[in-house]
Scaffold this motif. Structure first.
Motif, PDB file in Angstrom:
ATOM      1  N   ASP A 165      39.512  28.122  40.733  1.00 54.02           N
ATOM      2  CA  ASP A 165      38.258  29.019  41.344  1.00 54.02           C
ATOM      3  C   ASP A 165      38.719  30.158  41.532  1.00 54.02           C
ATOM      4  O   ASP A 165      38.467  30.860  42.449  1.00 54.02           O
ATOM      5  N   LEU A 166      39.108  31.101  40.370  1.00 52.18           N
ATOM      6  CA  LEU A 166      39.239  32.368  40.438  1.00 52.18           C
ATOM      7  C   LEU A 166      38.159  33.248  40.224  1.00 52.18           C
ATOM      8  O   LEU A 166      37.999  34.361  40.624  1.00 52.18           O
ATOM      9  N   GLY A 167      37.120  32.535  39.919  1.00 47.08           N
ATOM     10  CA  GLY A 167      35.777  33.198  39.894  1.00 47.08           C
ATOM     11  C   GLY A 167      35.076  33.648  41.384  1.00 47.08           C
ATOM     12  O   GLY A 167      34.839  34.801  41.338  1.00 47.08           O
ATOM     13  N   ARG A 168      35.737  32.734  42.186  1.00 49.46           N
ATOM     14  CA  ARG A 168      35.292  33.405  43.693  1.00 49.46           C
ATOM     15  C   ARG A 168      36.022  34.426  44.125  1.00 49.46           C
ATOM     16  O   ARG A 168      35.445  35.367  44.603  1.00 49.46           O
ATOM     17  N   HIS A 169      37.341  34.418  43.773  1.00 48.77           N
ATOM     18  CA  HIS A 169      37.868  35.590  44.246  1.00 48.77           C
ATOM     19  C   HIS A 169      37.678  36.795  43.444  1.00 48.77           C
ATOM     20  O   HIS A 169      37.908  37.892  44.043  1.00 48.77           O
ATOM     21  N   LEU A 170      37.251  36.641  41.976  1.00 47.58           N
ATOM     22  CA  LEU A 170      36.829  37.808  41.387  1.00 47.58           C
ATOM     23  C   LEU A 170      35.583  38.382  41.871  1.00 47.58           C
ATOM     24  O   LEU A 170      35.347  39.595  42.233  1.00 47.58           O
ATOM     25  N   ALA A 171      34.570  37.306  42.509  1.00 50.72           N
ATOM     26  CA  ALA A 171      33.440  37.906  43.059  1.00 50.72           C
ATOM     27  C   ALA A 171      33.748  38.623  44.387  1.00 50.72           C
ATOM     28  O   ALA A 171      33.005  39.598  44.671  1.00 50.72           O
TER      29      ALA A 171
ATOM     30  N   LEU B 130      42.004  28.868  24.759  1.00 53.85           N
ATOM     31  CA  LEU B 130      41.459  29.539  26.045  1.00 53.85           C
ATOM     32  C   LEU B 130      41.795  28.644  27.182  1.00 53.85           C
ATOM     33  O   LEU B 130      41.200  28.756  28.188  1.00 53.85           O
ATOM     34  N   GLU B 131      42.700  27.536  27.079  1.00 56.48           N
ATOM     35  CA  GLU B 131      42.905  26.457  28.201  1.00 56.48           C
ATOM     36  C   GLU B 131      43.283  27.297  29.378  1.00 56.48           C
ATOM     37  O   GLU B 131      42.906  26.519  30.444  1.00 56.48           O
ATOM     38  N   HIS B 132      44.093  28.419  29.347  1.00 56.88           N
ATOM     39  CA  HIS B 132      44.335  28.917  30.692  1.00 56.88           C
ATOM     40  C   HIS B 132      43.315  29.536  31.304  1.00 56.88           C
ATOM     41  O   HIS B 132      43.257  29.619  32.654  1.00 56.88           O
ATOM     42  N   TYR B 133      42.152  30.289  30.516  1.00 62.10           N
ATOM     43  CA  TYR B 133      41.289  30.690  31.212  1.00 62.10           C
ATOM     44  C   TYR B 133      40.111  29.758  31.815  1.00 62.10           C
ATOM     45  O   TYR B 133      39.615  29.929  32.638  1.00 62.10           O
ATOM     46  N   ARG B 134      40.124  28.557  31.078  1.00 66.70           N
ATOM     47  CA  ARG B 134      39.360  27.346  31.734  1.00 66.70           C
ATOM     48  C   ARG B 134      40.000  27.203  32.976  1.00 66.70           C
ATOM     49  O   ARG B 134      39.424  26.946  33.976  1.00 66.70           O
ATOM     50  N   ALA B 135      41.321  26.938  32.912  1.00 61.75           N
ATOM     51  CA  ALA B 135      41.962  26.610  34.201  1.00 61.75           C
ATOM     52  C   ALA B 135      41.803  27.532  35.383  1.00 61.75           C
ATOM     53  O   ALA B 135      41.610  27.122  36.516  1.00 61.75           O
ATOM     54  N   LEU B 136      41.825  28.697  34.825  1.00 64.05           N
ATOM     55  CA  LEU B 136      41.633  29.623  36.176  1.00 64.05           C
ATOM     56  C   LEU B 136      40.283  29.833  36.823  1.00 64.05           C
ATOM     57  O   LEU B 136      40.174  29.600  38.109  1.00 64.05           O
TER      58      LEU B 136
ATOM     59  N   MET C 207      49.592  35.087  32.919  1.00 63.11           N
ATOM     60  CA  MET C 207      49.203  36.250  32.073  1.00 63.11           C
ATOM     61  C   MET C 207      47.728  36.111  32.003  1.00 63.11           C
ATOM     62  O   MET C 207      46.978  37.318  32.086  1.00 63.11           O
ATOM     63  N   ALA C 208      47.183  35.071  31.946  1.00 64.61           N
ATOM     64  CA  ALA C 208      45.597  34.860  31.927  1.00 64.61           C
ATOM     65  C   ALA C 208      45.047  35.502  33.196  1.00 64.61           C
ATOM     66  O   ALA C 208      43.716  36.271  33.285  1.00 64.61           O
ATOM     67  N   GLY C 209      45.660  35.323  34.333  1.00 62.00           N
ATOM     68  CA  GLY C 209      45.188  35.727  35.508  1.00 62.00           C
ATOM     69  C   GLY C 209      45.360  37.232  35.584  1.00 62.00           C
ATOM     70  O   GLY C 209      44.361  37.945  36.317  1.00 62.00           O
ATOM     71  N   ALA C 210      46.516  37.884  35.017  1.00 64.25           N
ATOM     72  CA  ALA C 210      46.647  39.253  34.914  1.00 64.25           C
ATOM     73  C   ALA C 210      45.605  40.057  34.009  1.00 64.25           C
ATOM     74  O   ALA C 210      45.167  41.225  34.560  1.00 64.25           O
ATOM     75  N   VAL C 211      45.189  39.335  33.094  1.00 63.47           N
ATOM     76  CA  VAL C 211      44.158  39.867  32.199  1.00 63.47           C
ATOM     77  C   VAL C 211      42.728  39.976  32.870  1.00 63.47           C
ATOM     78  O   VAL C 211      41.977  40.910  32.797  1.00 63.47           O
ATOM     79  N   VAL C 212      42.659  38.702  33.599  1.00 63.54           N
ATOM     80  CA  VAL C 212      41.293  38.838  34.409  1.00 63.54           C
ATOM     81  C   VAL C 212      41.267  39.896  35.436  1.00 63.54           C
ATOM     82  O   VAL C 212      40.096  40.507  35.441  1.00 63.54           O
TER      83      VAL C 212
END
Length: 269
Positions: free
Chosen positions: A60-66, A49-55, A237-242
């Motif tokens: 800071d992908l959580g900010r853009h997700l919100a 899960l290291e790539h999701y942790r990095a995101l 790919m992790a970003g695309a999944v999110v």
């Protein structure tokens, strides 16, 4: 036998369609460098899960997700209100030039959206709305397709039901909110889902309007991620999944009403 062949062809076509998406999910769990290894690997040798942790921690992908979720939700609410009011008026409220105006609106459907981008950009710049979230939302707040969809469905509502409410003393606003809106629920769910997915997945217009990286929506932030980490395929790919998972989940929850609305809207009018 013929049915069996048709089903076999459909299964193969569905498998080919799903294969890239499944590999995208699989690659997002692979250790760094494994997704680009030769020969191509289909499954991660050691899922991580290291790539999701990095995101979410480093990028800071959580900010853009919100931001994307907030903009898509706000756009959907306002677009539903605008398109429903206009569609109902074209279907049930007589006024001078109604049919000609509706035909004029339908003519706008053949104009590519990209053609209107430059005039719209210049207008928003004059208003000072460039690099703002309202500037991102404006093009999606009312659409000819949405008005057409609601109009076609509302035209099939029985006039007798609406007239009965008027005879009982209800005004037009009450007839619309208490009688017409509940009857239009299937098409409203369909329109809401289409609008949300369109706003969530929109890439080009937010890329044009937004300049501050802190305001980027998820697709634009993901595009930047590709540029900065072009060698890190698993992270991309992790970003695309999110990006994909929320809209797929929403569609699965609402697919029954979505199909009902599309079917009803297509045959009524």
């Amino acid at each position: 036998m013929e049915t069996l062949v048709v089903h076999a062809v459909l299964v193969v076509a569905a498998a080919l369609t799903m294969l890239p998406l499944l590999w995208m999910v699989s690659a997002s769990f692979m250790p760094a460098g494994e997704a680009t290894a030769v020969p191509l690997r289909l499954w991660p040798s050691a899922p991580t899960l290291e790539h999701y942790r990095a995101l979410f921690a480093r990028l800071d992908l959580g900010r853009h997700l919100a931001i994307s979720a907030g903009l898509a939700a706000a756009t959907t609410v306002v677009a539903l209100a605008c398109n429903t009011l206009a569609g109902y008026a074209f279907a049930k409220l007589p006024f001078r030039g109604r049919d000609r105006l509706f035909a004029l609106l339908l003519g706008a459907l053949v104009v590519p959206g990209q053609v209107a981008m430059l005039p719209l950009f210049l207008q928003l710049r004059a208003l000072g709305w460039i690099d703002t979230w309202i500037g991102v939302m404006i093009p999606s707040l009312a659409s000819v397709f949405g008005i057409f969809l609601v109009r076609q469905y509302a035209a099939g509502l029985p006039d007798g039901v609406l007239d009965a409410a008027r005879v009982d003393g209800a005004g037009e606003l009450r007839v619309f909110t208490r009688v017409a809106l509940p009857l239009c629920a299937p098409i409203l769910v369909t329109l809401g889902l289409v609008t949300f997915m369109g706003s969530w997945n929109d890439f080009l217009w937010p890329l044009i309007v937004l300049a501050d990286e802190a305001r980027y929506t998820l697709p634009v932030a993901l595009a930047n991620l590709v540029g900065e980490h072009v060698q890190d395929t698993e992270l991309v790919m992790a970003g695309a999944v999110v990006t994909v998972v929320p809209v797929v989940a929403l569609f699965l929850v609402l697919q029954r009403w979505y199909v009902a609305g599309i079917t009803s809207g297509g045959v009524k009018g």
